[in-house]
Design a protein around this motif. Structure first.
Motif: not given
Length: 92
Positions: A62-65, A68-72, A83-88
């Motif tokens: 999980v990373s945060y820019d 948004q979060f990018e979850v692998s 990989r999905r980009r999510r606001y939460h």
């Protein structure tokens, strides 16, 4: 939304996808569609649904820019990482 309705929606998304959407993706999709907040979503995930999420997927990163979060996520069934980009994100 009730826990039973949330679980039914998640199960429906997974079933209708014919294996293309795993449980964690279905949960995030439902949360996005119904604008469900992190705190609320974690309370809507039933014990059987948590078990299915744990059994079928593993979060690998999980990373945060700053926006948004990018979850692998590794799908154990297909041994694929998506990989999905999510606001939460939420912890179930």
């Amino acid at each position: 939304m009730t826990q039973a309705k949330f679980s039914a929606l998640v199960e429906k998304v997974v079933k209708e996808s014919n294996g293309l959407v795993n449980y964690i993706e279905a949960v995030t999709s439902i949360c996005d569609e119904f604008e469900i907040e992190v705190e609320t979503a974690s309370k809507l995930i039933s014990k059987p649904l948590k078990d299915k999420i744990k059994f079928n997927t593993t979060v690998t990163n999980v990373s945060y820019d700053g926006k948004q979060f990018e979850v692998s996520i590794r799908d154990k069934k297909n041994d694929e990482i998506s990989r999905r980009r999510r606001y939460h994100v939420y912890q179930a």
